[in-house]
Write an enzyme that holds these catalytic residues in place. Structure first.
Site, PDB file in Angstrom:
ATOM      1  N   SER A  50       0.802  -1.221   0.000  1.00  0.00           N
ATOM      2  CA  SER A  50       0.000   0.000   0.000  1.00  0.00           C
ATOM      3  C   SER A  50       0.838   1.275   0.000  1.00  0.00           C
ATOM      4  CB  SER A  50      -0.938   0.024   1.213  1.00  0.00           C
ATOM      5  OG  SER A  50      -0.213  -0.050   2.418  1.00  0.00           O
ATOM      6  N   ASP A 335      -2.262   8.826   7.453  1.00  0.00           N
ATOM      7  CA  ASP A 335      -3.278   8.048   8.160  1.00  0.00           C
ATOM      8  C   ASP A 335      -2.593   7.138   9.176  1.00  0.00           C
ATOM      9  OD1 ASP A 335      -2.210   5.966   6.674  1.00  0.00           O
ATOM     10  OD2 ASP A 335      -3.953   5.685   5.383  1.00  0.00           O
ATOM     11  N   HIS A 338       0.393   5.256   6.770  1.00  0.00           N
ATOM     12  CA  HIS A 338       1.118   5.757   5.602  1.00  0.00           C
ATOM     13  C   HIS A 338       1.567   7.208   5.766  1.00  0.00           C
ATOM     14  CE1 HIS A 338      -1.853   2.690   4.259  1.00  0.00           C
ATOM     15  NE2 HIS A 338      -0.769   2.190   3.700  1.00  0.00           N
TER      16      HIS A 338
END
Length: 370
Positions: A50, A335, A338
Site C-alpha cells: 500500500s 493516516d 502511511h
C-alpha cells in the site's frame, strides 16, 4: 492492452538512443523524447504494497482500498487508490527519472503502458498468507505472475532477445515486507509469532524474497531498487496501542533483522546474478532522520495521522469523506499507516540522489545512468 506498443517503445528507444543520445556524465544520455522531460530509463516496473499501490485493489473484494475521498485530496484527479493525500514515493521517483506517472496493472491500457506498470497491492506481502484479514490483495508471487503475463505478450510479439535487451535498461522497483509484520507476524489471529522468533522470521522472509527477486532476474530484470522497512514502531496505528504514546521499541527492534538480512541478500545477489545491479533504499535511516529532525524539514506533527480516528488518529484509519487536517504538509503521517505526500516526495528525492546513508551502494540516478 498496449503491451505491443510498450515493448516496441523499449526496443526502438534503445536503437534510437544510439543515434541521437547526447553524451554527458558517465553513461548518461538525453534523448529529446519531449519538451518537458529527459527520460533516464525506458520504463519502470513497480512491485509492492500500500505504500506504493496506485489502484490495483480498487476492483478487488478487499478491505484494503483507498479509492475514496479524502485519499487523493491533493492529487490531480482526486482519489485513485493511492494511500496518500497525494503522491507516493514511486510517483516522485518516476518524475525524477523523466517518466510519467505509471498506471496500475489493473487498468493499464494503450499508451499508458509505454513507460512501465505498477503491480503493487495494498495488504500484499512476501508470503502469500500475509494480509488475508483484508481478503482481496495481490501477494508478491502473484504480482510477479502478472508481470509474466505482460512479458509473455511482449515476447510473443517481439521475440525473447529483443525483449531481454529492452528490459535490461528498465528499473524494477520492489518494496515488500511491511505487511509481513503488520498484517501477519504482529496479528493475534496468525500463528506466525508462535512458530518463529524475530530472527527466524526475518530469515524465512529473506529466503522467500531471495527466490522471488531471482525469479525477476530470470525474467529479464537487471536494474533493481529494493526498499527496506521503516520505523514501524512509530506509525500511528502502533502508537495508538501504547499507554505512553511513544514509539514501540519492541516493534522497531523486531524489523531490524529483516533490514540487515536484506543488505546481505542484495550483496549476495549482486555477486551471483551476472549483469545485475541492486540498490537498497534504507527507509529505516530515512525515517529516523525525518522523525529526529522533523522541524528542519518543515514538519510539526510526528505522532498522529492527519486523517483517522481515536488515539493518535491511528485506531481507525481514514474513513470515507472524513475531514482531514488542514495543514497536511506539516504532518509526517497521513493516516494510521502511511506517510503524507510531503514525506513521500522527500523520501523519493533522497532515494534518487541521496548518499550512502540512505541509499546503498549507489543512488537511483546513478543506477539509471549505468
Amino acid at each position: 492492452m498496449g503491451v505491443l506498443r510498450f515493448s516496441c517503445f523499449c526496443v526502438l528507444f534503445m536503437v534510437w538512443r544510439s543515434a541521437v543520445m547526447v553524451q554527458g556524465q558517465e553513461g548518461a544520455f538525453a534523448p529529446e523524447v519531449s519538451e518537458r522531460r529527459r527520460e533516464l530509463v525506458p520504463a519502470m516496473f513497480i512491485f509492492g504494497d500500500s505504500l506504493i499501490d496506485n489502484g490495483n485493489n480498487n476492483n478487488l473484494p478487499s478491505f484494503a482500498k483507498a479509492n475514496y475521498y479524502p485519499y487523493g485530496i491533493d492529487f490531480n484527479g482526486g482519489p485513485t487508490g493511492r494511500f496518500s493525500n497525494g503522491y507516493t514515493m514511486v510517483d516522485e521517483i518516476a518524475e525524477l527519472l523523466g517518466l510519467p506517472l505509471l498506471p496500475a496493472y489493473s487498468d493499464a491500457s494503450g499508451d499508458q503502458m509505454l513507460h512501465g506498470v505498477n503491480y503493487a497491492s495494498a495488504a500484499a506481502g512476501i508470503l502469500d498468507m500475509t494480509g488475508r484479514n483484508f481478503v482481496g490483495r495481490i501477494p508478491f508471487n502473484q504480482q510477479i505472475r502478472n508481470f509474466e503475463n505482460t512479458l509473455d505478450q511482449m515476447t510473443d510479439n517481439l521475440g525473447a532477445v529483443d525483449v531481454a535487451q529492452a528490459l535490461a535498461r528498465c528499473i524494477f522497483f520492489v518494496g515488500m515486507g511491511s505487511n509481513d509484520y503488520l498484517n501477519n507476524y504482529l496479528m493475534p489471529n496468525y500463528p506466525t509469532r508462535n512458530e518463529y522468533n524475530g530472527q527466524q522470521y526475518a530469515d524465512l522472509l529473506i529466503q522467500q524474497y531471495n527466490g522471488q527477486l531471482t525469479r525477476l532476474f530470470n525474467l529479464g530484470a537487471r536494474k533493481f531498487v529494493i526498499a527496506g522497512i521503516g520505523l514501524m514502531g512509530c506509525i500511528p496505528s502502533i502508537l495508538a496501542q501504547s499507554t505512553t504514546g511513544r514509539c514501540s521499541e519492541e516493534v522497531n527492534q523486531l524489523v531490524l533483522p529483516f533490514n540487515a538480512n536484506m543488505k546481505t541478500m542484495i550483496n549476495s545477489l549482486s555477486n551471483n546474478l551476472p549483469g545485475s545491479k541492486f540498490v537498497f533504499i534504507d527507509i529505516h535511516n530515512m525515517f529516523q532522520d525525518i522523525l529526529t529532525n522533523y522541524r528542519s524539514y518543515g514538519f510539526s506533527v510526528i505522532n498522529r495521522g492527519c486523517c483517522g480516528i481515536g488515539r493518535n488518529s491511528g485506531q481507525i484509519t481514514c474513513l470515507p469523506f472524513q475531514t482531514p487536517c488542514a495543514n497536511r504538509d506539516q504532518y509526517v503521517f497521513w493516516d494510521a499507516f502511511h506517510p503524507t505526500e510531503a514525506v513521500n516526495v522527500l523520501m523519493g528525492r533522497k532515494a534518487f540522489s541521496g548518499n550512502q546513508d540512505v541509499v546503498y551502494p549507489i543512488n537511483i540516478e546513478q543506477l539509471a545512468n549505468l
